[in-house]
Each structure stands twice: as C-alpha cells, then as structure tokens.
Design an enzyme around this catalytic site. Structure first.
Site, PDB file in Angstrom:
ATOM      1  N   ASN A 111     -10.667  30.590  64.200  1.00 21.15           N
ATOM      2  CA  ASN A 111      -9.663  31.138  63.288  1.00 21.15           C
ATOM      3  C   ASN A 111     -10.272  31.744  62.020  1.00 21.15           C
ATOM      4  OD1 ASN A 111     -10.276  28.447  62.496  1.00 21.15           O
ATOM      5  ND2 ASN A 111      -8.353  28.280  61.373  1.00 21.15           N
ATOM      6  N   GLU A 170     -15.762  18.813  52.364  1.00 17.90           N
ATOM      7  CA  GLU A 170     -16.679  19.942  52.315  1.00 17.90           C
ATOM      8  C   GLU A 170     -16.455  20.693  51.009  1.00 17.90           C
ATOM      9  OE1 GLU A 170     -17.404  21.775  56.465  1.00 17.90           O
ATOM     10  OE2 GLU A 170     -15.280  21.215  56.493  1.00 17.90           O
ATOM     11  N   CYS A 211      -5.210  25.937  59.456  1.00 20.01           N
ATOM     12  CA  CYS A 211      -4.850  24.516  59.352  1.00 20.01           C
ATOM     13  C   CYS A 211      -4.066  24.217  58.080  1.00 20.01           C
ATOM     14  CB  CYS A 211      -6.111  23.649  59.403  1.00 20.01           C
ATOM     15  SG  CYS A 211      -7.033  23.773  60.940  1.00 20.01           S
ATOM     16  N   GLU A 256     -12.969  18.603  60.039  1.00 20.34           N
ATOM     17  CA  GLU A 256     -11.809  19.254  59.421  1.00 20.34           C
ATOM     18  C   GLU A 256     -10.905  19.640  60.571  1.00 20.34           C
ATOM     19  OE1 GLU A 256      -9.119  21.605  58.702  1.00 20.34           O
ATOM     20  OE2 GLU A 256     -10.631  23.157  58.391  1.00 20.34           O
TER      21      GLU A 256
END
Length: 451
Positions: free
Chosen positions: A129, A430, A261, A227
């Site tokens: 994505n 992150e 997301c 993630e």
C-alpha cells in the site's frame, strides 16, 4: 517470476525474478560481511553516506514517483510525496548516527556505562500500500544504527524497492549492505524470517500474517516490530467546526483509495448534528475525482489488484444505504468512494478492516458513548477528534485506545514522531527520535575504580 500489473489498466508492466531460499541464504552471508565493515566505520562516515543516499534519491524523485504510479496506482501527487519522504527519512536518520548515545549510570565502586550496538542483519518485509515510505521507515534507521538490511517488497510492488537498491550503490553504500529480495511471502518471506542470521524482522501488513510471523520468530526469540491493521475512528462532536470536519473527512479514508491502516473508516458523529454532517459530507464525496493516477487532477486512483477489488465488493452490497461517488468503468481495479449510513455499529463493515474507499457513519449520544464506540474494535492504530473544547480533546485522547491521535486534523504519520498501534494493530514503535535504538542492543559495562 513475479508479474507486476498496472492497477489502472491491468497491463503487465514488468516481470521480476522471485528470490528462492537459497538466494536468501546467500544474501544473508553477503549482508553479514558488509555489516561488519559498516558498523566499524566512523559515525561521521556512515552519516555522510546516508546523506549522499538521500541526495541521490532526491535527484530521482520524479522517476521513483512515476514507478509508484505504474506499479501501485497511486496518484502522482501522492507518489511524489512518498519518494520525497524516503529522502527525508534518510536525512533524518543520518542526523541520529552521531547522537546514538549510551549512558553513564552512577554506581558504587566504579564507573558504569551503556553502549548501543547494532543488531547485525535486519529483515524488512514491506507492504504494497505504501511501498517506498514504509520500506524506508525501517531501512533508514536500521542502516543508521550500523545494521545491514534485507528488504522483501510485496509481490505486487517490487519496482521502487529494486530501484532504491540501485540508487544506494550509486550513492556509495557498500555492496551487500542494502539488498532487495522480491518474492512470495510463504517462500522468500518465510526464508527471511526463519533464517538464523537475521537478527530482527520488521513487518507491515495484515494482523493475520503478523501473528504468523510472531510464531515463526518465537523459535529463535527473534526481535520483531509489527505495524498491522486498523479501523480508525473519526469522532466529530457537535461543538466542532462542522464544515471543516465534513470537508476533511473524505480524504481521511479515500487517500490511497482507502488502502491505509490509518484510514478513518468509522465516522462517529454526535447525534444532534448527524443529519447536518451528512448533508455537508455528501457533496464532498461526490466531488472526489477518481481516475487516471498520472493525471495531476486525480485525487483517488484504483485499488491494487483484482483480489482486493473483490474483497471490497464483498463488504458493500448494492442494497446498503449510503453516499456513493463515481469511478471509471472498464479495465482497472476501480471502486467508487462510498459512505455507508444507517448500519449497525457491530456490522462487519463497521468493525472489520475493509482496506478500500469505504467508511461508515455512526451516531453517538455523548462523550462516553463516543469513547465506547471508538474502542469497540480489536484494533488501535490511529484516529481523529474534532472539537473546539481542549479539555474534551485531552480527555477523549486519553480514553481512546490508539497509538496515534489527531485533534482537528487527520495527520497520523510524521517521521519526527513515534508511530505504532495498540492491541492487534501492532507491536513496537517506528519513526521519531528513538527509531535508531530499536535496531540496537544495549550493552552494560562496569569498570571498577577500587584499588
């Protein structure tokens, strides 16, 4: 071979050899050799090379952006931002190389210091994505901390990753330090995750796959950052600037065709302004231009694949009430911007991650009800709160279980600030000022001063 399709036309644009387990093993050997020299280099020299890498990326931003449009269907504006983000992440990480400090801890009888040492070889499994920036989220700080990186891009989007590896060599990074291994998850990805020479895995993708990677890493007690999925709320209170909230809502879940997301796919609106909000939202949705992603005027492109299009369609039967925009017909993986209304709060499309340009609008009665609805999901990645009351903004921010929240905004990701999720949205953080330390071991050394 991996077949790369243009999502807007369904045409094959490239075929790429898929790495085998033997290829992964050889890559790990090369990476380990390169990493030893890289870690031994002076911090200033590592920082200088990373800045040079950033400069080379900057010189190729348009080329990288056009590749992203071709393989991922991203709008050209988004793709330029993504290529620029890779540049910025490398620059930011380079600034941390000479500031990767340990500590001196007061103790009796001597001196105690901590040393931050690189892990070795890091495996990065990037999603389709956001192929470029999310790959760089891990690659830039891992390299800056003195590690080597093996990057496995998604099967559908390997082209920008392969080009970045070429640019790294052009910038002068040592051969073998940053390698790209295209391939299928169950073969190439599995070989990378289970290889004993890989010290850490960084994965961005679905919660289901993330769980399987956790299990695969457990046997070697391998470090892991995840993630994963999201079903983020966009909470609109009656006291907010309703016009601004409605104007901002479409691209909070339509950006990248909803394949994000952090997409605000659950729009929670205080009941007293629910109808007014829908009246403002409808024209904003209908005005979104969906089409050729290389056209500067396009705001939303296609979905990534036929499989993803079929998945999105399965959640949105024609009979469901809502607001629908327009999308092209013919070749390409197109789905129109869609807002579903008058749906139960526990319906599948209200609680499951669809990963497409689809949102639901749900009414709430008061602050407590808003928090309850916001937390009524297994995810906890991101979200937004629209209100003029700063006290309410702080209360709701503390009460919503999510890792990244914005007030009167939909911004989720900045490379200066930490990013990650609660619950089944992931593990670890992150980006931000501590990104480099996530790729280090802490060694404690005590030096006796007693005679």
């Amino acid at each position: 071979m991996l077949q790369v399709l243009n999502p807007a036309t369904e045409e094959t644009v490239a075929t790429v050899p898929a790495a085998t387990p033997a290829d992964v093993d050889a890559a790990v050997t090369r990476a380990a050799a390169a990493q030893r020299g890289w870690a031994a280099a002076a911090p200033a020299d590592r920082a200088r090379l990373l800045r040079r890498f950033a400069a080379v990326v900057d010189a190729h931003v348009e080329e990288l952006a056009r590749l992203e449009v071709t393989e991922a269907g991203h709008t050209i504006g988004n793709a330029r931002w993504e290529a620029g983000n890779v540049r910025d992440l490398l620059d930011y990480a380079a600034g941390g190389v000479e500031r990767l400090n340990g500590r001196q801890i007061p103790v009796a009888g001597g001196l105690d210091i901590t040393i931050l040492e690189p892990l070795g070889v890091v495996g990065v499994i990037a999603p389709w994505n956001f192929p470029m920036p999310i790959a760089a989220w891990a690659t830039a700080p891992a390299l800056a901390a003195g590690n080597a990186v093996l990057l496995k891009p998604a099967e559908t989007t390997p082209l920008t990753a392969l080009r970045l590896a070429e640019l790294a060599l052009e910038a002068g990074l040592p051969e073998g330090l940053f390698q790209v291994l295209p391939g299928h998850g169950p073969v190439t990805g599995h070989a990378l995750v289970t290889h004993p020479g890989v010290a850490k895995i960084v994965f961005t993708g679905s919660t289901k796959v993330g769980k399987s990677l956790m299990a695969a890493c457990a046997d070697q007690v391998k470090r892991l950052t995840l993630e994963l999925g999201g079903k983020s709320p966009n909470i609109v209170f009656a006291d907010s600037d309703l016009e601004a909230a409605a104007a901002a809502a479409p691209m909070s879940f339509l950006d990248n065709s909803g394949q994000d997301c952090c997409a605000r796919t659950r729009i929670l609106v205080e009941r007293s302004v629910h109808d007014r909000f829908l009246a403002l939202l409808a024209p904003a949705i209908e005005e979104i231009t969906v089409g050729d992603p290389s056209d500067e005027r396009t705001r939303m492109g296609p979905l990534i694949s036929r499989a993803q299009l079929d998945r999105v369609r399965s959640y949105v039967p024609d009979e469901l009430p809502g607001i629908r925009g327009k999308a092209p017909e013919g070749p390409g993986f197109w789905f129109p911007p869609t807002v579903l209304t008058d749906v139960p709060a526990d319906a599948p499309h209200a609680v499951e991650e669809i990963f497409g340009p689809v949102a639901v609008v749900l009414p709430f009665d008061d602050e407590a009800d808003a928090v309850r609805l916001a937390n009524a999901t297994e995810y906890g990645l991101s979200g937004s709160i629209w209100t003029r009351d700063i006290g309410r903004a702080l209360r709701v921010s503390r009460a919503v279980r999510a890792g990244n929240l914005s007030v009167n905004s939909h911004s989720s990701v900045r490379y200066w600030t930490p990013f990650g999720g609660y619950q089944q949205s992931g593990l670890g953080r992150e980006l931000g000022p501590d990104a480099l330390t996530a790729f280090t071991e802490t060694k404690n050394v005590f030096i006796s001063t007693e005679a």
